[in-house]
Design an enzyme around this catalytic site. Structure first.
Site, PDB file in Angstrom:
ATOM      1  N   HIS A  57       0.839  -1.209   0.000  1.00  0.00           N
ATOM      2  CA  HIS A  57       0.000   0.000   0.000  1.00  0.00           C
ATOM      3  C   HIS A  57       0.868   1.251   0.000  1.00  0.00           C
ATOM      4  O   HIS A  57       1.512   1.572   0.993  1.00  0.00           O
ATOM      5  CB  HIS A  57      -0.915   0.007   1.229  1.00  0.00           C
ATOM      6  CG  HIS A  57      -1.963   1.065   1.179  1.00  0.00           C
ATOM      7  ND1 HIS A  57      -3.304   0.781   1.081  1.00  0.00           N
ATOM      8  CD2 HIS A  57      -1.883   2.422   1.162  1.00  0.00           C
ATOM      9  CE1 HIS A  57      -3.997   1.909   1.045  1.00  0.00           C
ATOM     10  NE2 HIS A  57      -3.146   2.940   1.081  1.00  0.00           N
ATOM     11  N   HIS A  59       1.369   5.420  -2.113  1.00  0.00           N
ATOM     12  CA  HIS A  59       0.826   6.472  -2.994  1.00  0.00           C
ATOM     13  C   HIS A  59       1.999   7.133  -3.716  1.00  0.00           C
ATOM     14  O   HIS A  59       2.567   8.116  -3.250  1.00  0.00           O
ATOM     15  CB  HIS A  59       0.028   7.507  -2.190  1.00  0.00           C
ATOM     16  CG  HIS A  59      -1.221   6.950  -1.605  1.00  0.00           C
ATOM     17  ND1 HIS A  59      -2.467   7.100  -2.206  1.00  0.00           N
ATOM     18  CD2 HIS A  59      -1.434   6.207  -0.491  1.00  0.00           C
ATOM     19  CE1 HIS A  59      -3.370   6.482  -1.465  1.00  0.00           C
ATOM     20  NE2 HIS A  59      -2.770   5.936  -0.427  1.00  0.00           N
ATOM     21  N   GLN A 152      -9.847   9.252  -5.233  1.00  0.00           N
ATOM     22  CA  GLN A 152      -9.527   9.934  -3.964  1.00  0.00           C
ATOM     23  C   GLN A 152     -10.670  10.807  -3.443  1.00  0.00           C
ATOM     24  O   GLN A 152     -10.877  10.926  -2.241  1.00  0.00           O
ATOM     25  CB  GLN A 152      -8.268  10.796  -4.169  1.00  0.00           C
ATOM     26  CG  GLN A 152      -7.916  11.737  -3.028  1.00  0.00           C
ATOM     27  CD  GLN A 152      -7.187  11.066  -1.885  1.00  0.00           C
ATOM     28  OE1 GLN A 152      -6.030  10.696  -2.010  1.00  0.00           O
ATOM     29  NE2 GLN A 152      -7.881  10.883  -0.761  1.00  0.00           N
ATOM     30  N   HIS A 210      -9.421   1.622   0.190  1.00  0.00           N
ATOM     31  CA  HIS A 210      -9.312   2.325   1.469  1.00  0.00           C
ATOM     32  C   HIS A 210     -10.659   2.173   2.160  1.00  0.00           C
ATOM     33  O   HIS A 210     -11.699   2.489   1.561  1.00  0.00           O
ATOM     34  CB  HIS A 210      -9.030   3.800   1.250  1.00  0.00           C
ATOM     35  CG  HIS A 210      -7.647   4.120   0.777  1.00  0.00           C
ATOM     36  ND1 HIS A 210      -7.152   3.702  -0.427  1.00  0.00           N
ATOM     37  CD2 HIS A 210      -6.661   4.835   1.366  1.00  0.00           C
ATOM     38  CE1 HIS A 210      -5.909   4.142  -0.554  1.00  0.00           C
ATOM     39  NE2 HIS A 210      -5.584   4.838   0.507  1.00  0.00           N
ATOM     40  N   ASP A 309       2.161   3.250   2.857  1.00  0.00           N
ATOM     41  CA  ASP A 309       1.114   4.237   2.595  1.00  0.00           C
ATOM     42  C   ASP A 309       1.671   5.550   2.046  1.00  0.00           C
ATOM     43  O   ASP A 309       1.412   5.899   0.902  1.00  0.00           O
ATOM     44  CB  ASP A 309       0.271   4.477   3.852  1.00  0.00           C
ATOM     45  CG  ASP A 309      -1.078   5.127   3.558  1.00  0.00           C
ATOM     46  OD1 ASP A 309      -1.430   5.268   2.372  1.00  0.00           O
ATOM     47  OD2 ASP A 309      -1.786   5.480   4.514  1.00  0.00           O
TER      48      ASP A 309
HETATM   49 FE   FE2 Z   1      -3.586   5.034   1.412  1.00  0.00          FE
END
Ligand code: FE2
Length: 423
Positions: A57, A59, A152, A210, A309
């Site tokens: 996980h 970004h 998002q 998420h 993350d």
């Molecule tokens: Fe995330």
């Protein structure tokens, strides 16, 4: 003639004195004390040889943007999302690509050779998607990158969002994402889970959502995710990321919920470095930790990984692509301090995320890809304790990165010179 023969390695399962033979990018033999001609030989000196780290996980489109255009003052998820919204108009594809490539260099040096990254699909131009697909192609010789289409700003809260996810998958994104707790109401959050799971089933791709990333004990989206997984026959192909609300839920309800999650064969990704800083921000004292129930989920038979993350972005100001840092934090926050639990924390950044990502040929068995990391530690617990130096990083039997051993030379008054091996 072998390409590579490693001697005297300790493996994560505890076997010692092991030889690992490599031919044509694959492991051919794993056995004690093998002697055979090889172009290259390496004495592991009894140290730990591990399969590479896997981050389930991340970004990558946001990484290394810390301070652009400002820093998150409240430290909350919601201010991070607002800050990301302020930053997005100034993003360019070139800048995303360059930052992502820099991050991938850091990852390789730390023995992190597989990353699942969410990519924001809210922008109808899908610029970030195109940029990370370009990065995926560029890093393919040394790092496996899986991409998740991540709406998002929500799918019901943001016009065109569901179609953007569909278009991102058509362009080559691997997984459908989601963010039900950011929809306007609990009902719309549940509806978004249903829509996204139906889309994933139609497109034949996995789901990684998420889910319940809040301190709200009444958040119920992982229940819906488990239900839709079963209804659509997606068992084993769906991941719930974060699940921080589970920390605060009623214990009776969780005892039922975990059974539903196990029935649906959901996977779980917990992100300890980020959630120990984001969660509990609206609490007075005592402050909740906000991590999902990692040891209990593992005991219920679910595959649980620790993810990184964020790194130096609107949500998290630290990080260095080191999955041992992530395991170290997860171990502490989840209080996984028994010997078995500490080994489980090592699994949570290696074999567990590999299973969640559906990696083929991962591991230290004959026939697997010759991808491994030699650590300056004698076992997985010591590797976590020291966040051990990655002495050598191999992929397909080729050396990708190396670091000198961490050795401090002490000069202490009144004592003979000392050279501690582990520092
Ligand atoms: Fe995330």
């Amino acid at each position: 003639m072998l390409d590579l023969l490693i001697h005297n390695a300790t493996l994560p399962d505890g076997r010692t004195g092991m030889s690992v033979a490599v031919q044509a990018g694959r492991i051919t033999t794993v056995e004690p004390g093998l002697q055979a001609p090889a172009h290259e030989e390496l004495d592991a000196g009894g140290l730990l040889l591990s399969p590479p780290f896997v981050d389930a996980h991340f970004h990558l489109d946001a990484t290394l943007t810390y301070g652009m255009p400002r820093v998150n003052q409240s430290g909350t998820l919601l201010e991070g999302i607002a800050l990301w919204g302020e930053l997005k108009p100034s993003l360019t594809a070139d800048a995303i690509i360059q930052r992502a490539l820099t991050y991938c260099d850091w990852a390789v040096a730390k023995g992190l050779l597989v990353v699942r990254s969410h990519v924001d699909t809210s922008d109808p131009s899908l610029m970030a998607v195109q940029a990370l697909l370009d990065v995926k192609r560029q890093v393919a010789p040394y790092l496996d990158l899986q991409l998740v289409a991540f709406p998002q700003m929500g799918v019901l809260r943001h016009p065109g969002a569901l179609d953007n996810v569909r278009r991102a998958v058509a362009l080559g994104v691997d997984v459908v994402g989601g963010i039900p707790h950011f929809e306007r109401t609990m009902q719309e959050g549940a509806a978004s889970v249903k829509l996204l799971c139906e889309l994933a089933a139609e497109l034949g791709v996995p789901v990684d959502m998420h889910c319940d990333e809040s301190d709200d004990p009444l958040s119920r989206h992982v229940e819906t995710l488990a239900f839709e997984t079963q209804r659509l026959g997606l068992q084993g192909r769906v991941t719930g990321s974060h699940l921080t609300s589970m920390h605060s839920m009623d214990n009776y309800y969780v005892s039922k919920l975990m059974g539903l999650m196990a029935e649906a064969r959901l996977h779980v990704v917990s992100n300890p470095c980020v959630n120990i800083t984001l969660q509990g921000r609206f609490d007075n004292y005592p402050k909740r930790r906000g991590l999902t129930r990692v040891p209990e989920l593992m005991a219920a038979g679910l595959t649980v990984a620790f993810g990184q993350d964020d790194l130096m972005d609107p949500w998290y100001s630290l990080g260095c692509a080191d999955m041992l840092d992530v395991a170290y934090m997860g171990l502490h926050v989840a209080q996984m301090t028994s010997q078995i639990a500490m080994h489980q924390c090592f699994d949570a950044v290696t074999i567990n995320p590999a299973r969640i990502l559906g990696l083929q040929g991962y591991g230290l068995d004959a026939g697997c890809h010759a991808d491994f990391v030699l650590l300056q530690a004698r076992d997985p617990v010591e590797a976590i304790r020291l966040r051990a130096t990655r002495l050598k990083v191999y992929r397909r039997g080729k050396l990708l990165a190396s670091s000198p051993a961490s050795i401090a030379k002490l000069n202490l008054t009144g004592r003979p010179p000392q050279t501690p091996f582990y520092t």
